[in-house]
Write an enzyme that holds these catalytic residues in place. Sequence first.
Site: not given
Length: 832
Positions: A528-531, A533, A547, A644
């Site tokens: 994902g955008g931040f790390g 999953v 996540k 988003d």
Amino acid sequence: MVFSETRFLYTFMLLMFSSHVLKYPEAATDTITPGHHLNSSATIVSAGEMFELGFYQPTNSMNYYMAIMYKNIQEDRVVWIANRDYSVTPSAFLYIGDDGNLAIRHGSIIYMVTDLKLTNSNVSATLLDSGNLVLRDENSSVLWQSFDFPSHTFLPGMKLGYDSRIGKNWSYISWRSSNDPSPGNFTLQLDPGPEKQIVILNGDEIFWRSGAWGDEGNLFEFPPGIRMDMYNFNFVSGSDTAYLTYQLYRKDLISRFMLDATGRLTQVLWSDKEWSLLNIQPGQPCDVSKYCGANSSCSNSNLSLSFCSCLPGFEPSSAELWNKGDFKEGCSRKNYLKCDMERPGTAEDGFLELSNVKLPRNQQTRVVQSFRECRSACSSDCSCSGFSYTNRNCSIWRGDLINLQQLPADDISGENFYLKLAAADLGTHKSKSNIRRTIIVSVTVPITTIFGSALFIWQVKKKRDKGKGQDLLTFDVTMSLAVRTENKPSKRRRQAEHEKEVEIPLFSFSSVSTATDNFSFSNKLGEGGFGPVYKGKLLKGDEVAVKRLSRKSGQGWDELKNEAMLIAKLQHKNLVKLLGCCIEGDEKILIYEYLPNKSLDRFLFVTIAIFLLPWQTRVRIIEGIAQGLLYLHQYSRVQIIHRDLKASNILLDEDMNPKISDFGMARILRGSEQRATDRIVGTYGYMAPEYALEGVFSVKSDVFSFGVLLLEILSGIKNTGLYLSNSLNLIGYAWDLWTSNRPLELMNTDLQHKYCPNAATRYINTALLCVEERAADRPTMLDVVMMLNNELAILPSPVQPAFLNARSRLDSSQRIPEISHNKLTISVVVPR
Ligand SMILES: *[C@@H]1O[C@H](CO)[C@@H](O)[C@H](O)[C@H]1NC(C)=O
Ligand SMILES: *[C@@H]1O[C@H](CO)[C@@H](O)[C@H](O)[C@H]1NC(C)=O
Ligand SMILES: *[C@@H]1O[C@H](CO)[C@@H](O)[C@H](O)[C@H]1NC(C)=O
Ligand SMILES: *[C@@H]1O[C@H](CO)[C@@H](O)[C@H](O)[C@H]1NC(C)=O
Ligand SMILES: *[C@@H]1O[C@H](CO)[C@@H](O)[C@H](O)[C@H]1NC(C)=O
Ligand SMILES: *[C@@H]1O[C@H](CO)[C@@H](O)[C@H](O)[C@H]1NC(C)=O
Ligand SMILES: *[C@@H]1O[C@H](CO)[C@@H](O)[C@H](O)[C@H]1NC(C)=O
Ligand SMILES: *[C@@H]1O[C@H](CO)[C@@H](O)[C@H](O)[C@H]1NC(C)=O
Ligand SMILES: *[C@@H]1O[C@H](CO)[C@@H](O)[C@H](O)[C@H]1NC(C)=O
Ligand SMILES: *[C@@H]1O[C@H](CO)[C@@H](O)[C@H](O)[C@H]1NC(C)=O
């Protein structure tokens, strides 16, 4: 008419190595054993009949090669060659020598395929269904495998990079031509530099680079356009090792990357009768490194024939070559800089602003206090040729400016570059004001003022429980979901809940780690955008999605708080549910309900019939997303703006019910407020114009994204799926069909008219209302839900949607959008 319909098709054809493969008798085995000769009329076939190993003769060639090929695919089937540098004749055969090495015997010559120092000769070679040929000793230990010696094809399970601990370096070399597998000029390898990126070299020169993996959390954007929804990429890196590898989410699909003879990395998928081209890199001339030489500007969208132009104040170093279309020599200054010449008396050098450009490569960046300081750093440095400044980051370029790219007005991802010019050149080039990105100064009120009290409670709870998180493995998922599954609470109830303290279970890191097999690759669901999953398995067999916010992402903590606080309070069947989190040391982890069918984009943008979503499912997904969004916008007394919304953020449960996920960027507004921000986050293609251009967001910017999503669900076409941003986009395409009274031509052709035309027309009408240019003209989600559901409603007629200005010069009737996903063609309009 300035621009005629002549279209210059960049045909990136698949290389058809249509081979004259000999008809082999059926082979019963997948293994070569000592004493077994594989001659030109024999093959071995992998156990599941995916691949075969045998002789291959390229078209129009007298040469034979020992190759691994797809068993049941006749065209372009070679994935690996044992003897690229030494072709043989049909008299040759492959065998395992007395010393246990795999070799090809050609008359009196022995070509060693492997060169192992073996003490034991009882060795066998087996072809696996992955396309890997493995040499094993009598104890089945792997001595050698073809995956460690790649040819030009990067198959699932192969690696690209290096592991110095075991002395392996995996790089791929192109064929010389489509009929000649001997090593060509191009190499695909991992960039040995500090950036995690892959490069294609032409000889020793960089031909293409992917851009950094994980750069700014844009993990989905790497490499541009590659189908992340089908491929589960993993970038493994450590002190002695760095490599990229991938698997297919669906094991029944046949897909691969390969480096073609012209140096292009192509991604293809086998669909019944042919290879479909999914992606090709470099896809446009400006993607080729140094295509225009030094001190020039490349523009993929230039409507004239030439992609290259000299920067203002520069002229071709060799006019003769330049006019012949050879840009390698680049451009030189027309007038020397004052500081070059040390000529006192002439006017000072100055700077020309070039707006919305993709910055050149090889800058040096440091932090400064102001724009002025950055500018003077460049002025006072004679070797400085230009600078750029963003948020106190001052980047300076010295010497040649390479790979500067002018972006078209409707792609706002560019930045401003300040080019140093002699005074004489400055006067003649008035700063061209392109459509400039206006950023409205932030007036964002911290989110904590709204959820302040809840946050406090949460933090207290966190302190209290510090160090002794609950055990995730014994957590009762079903119970937790049941307690919190209440669909539409009454207004009063919602209000009460709003005041209620947020109790999110905190889990211990060790239990989360155990549930995910220590965050193993095989449990990774995606990035994902931040790390990443991961899928976690609990003792009772329940599954959860984990996540893990990446440590390097500085935003992690805020995003976690934001997402945890928001989502813990939201309860709706069309929103993904948070089960808890884990905070220990540097680790920040969110745990959600697991949704087996992953995200909507995996179903939407594919051409193969097995994936095709039937109309009823599409209707259910559309209605579910609309309900989820309505709930967000009407939640209690505040409005939650998702910011988003896109196909990859819609997850699907086992019955294909949609759930909106990823609240890392969501914000809360009161009443009908609108807000501006200087940190524009979101996904290009889904962003409303006022948000993309000015940073203004409101419920209506989510409505816009919903409109785009609705068009995508109906058509199966991705709004950003076009290479050329001045081509018609999906919105423009839908609008053109609408105005010419053919709205239903938008529908996914694979549906083959198995849909309800009245409903489809109503949906298209609604979508076009959602993407109108003026936010005030767009319906609210409440209106949208009514329009979608009410068959008798008379809908207003949409007006021309946003983002059509850039192409209004073009004669749209001439332009058939090339947006079919199985054949990517890139078209460029040129004057006659
Ligand atoms: C290849 O080998 C098979 C048996 O292994 C044999 O029957 C056949 O004649 C051979 N063909 C050639 C061309 O040597
Ligand atoms: C070779 O290994 C196989 C088992 O892997 C065994 O059955 C066979 O007897 C061995 N042959 C010799 C000559 O050692
Ligand atoms: C195979 O295993 C046996 C028993 O463990 C061992 O004695 C032998 O050396 C092994 N052979 C090889 C080639 O490693
Ligand atoms: C891997 O091989 C390529 C091509 O031979 C070479 O350029 C690169 O430096 C090597 N990388 C490592 C880490 O050895
Ligand atoms: C490969 O390099 C050689 C020598 O530089 C050149 O003649 C040939 O055209 C190149 N081939 C391709 C496909 O670029
Ligand atoms: C397009 O190409 C022409 C001719 O080379 C050049 O004058 C013009 O500046 C280019 N436009 C852009 C936006 O790069
Ligand atoms: C490009 O411009 C830079 C800066 O003025 C200069 O140092 C360099 O020599 C130029 N390159 C060419 C090929 O003229
Ligand atoms: C400034 O530079 C630092 C370090 O290179 C980078 O992490 C940061 O994202 C940059 N900020 C902006 C706004 O580009
Ligand atoms: C889990 O991963 C960490 C870090 O990669 C490692 O240090 C640890 O030994 C692993 N634990 C197990 C049980 O594999
Ligand atoms: C969705 O997931 C369920 C459960 O894993 C599975 O049975 C079903 O086939 C999936 N649906 C699709 C369309 O893949």
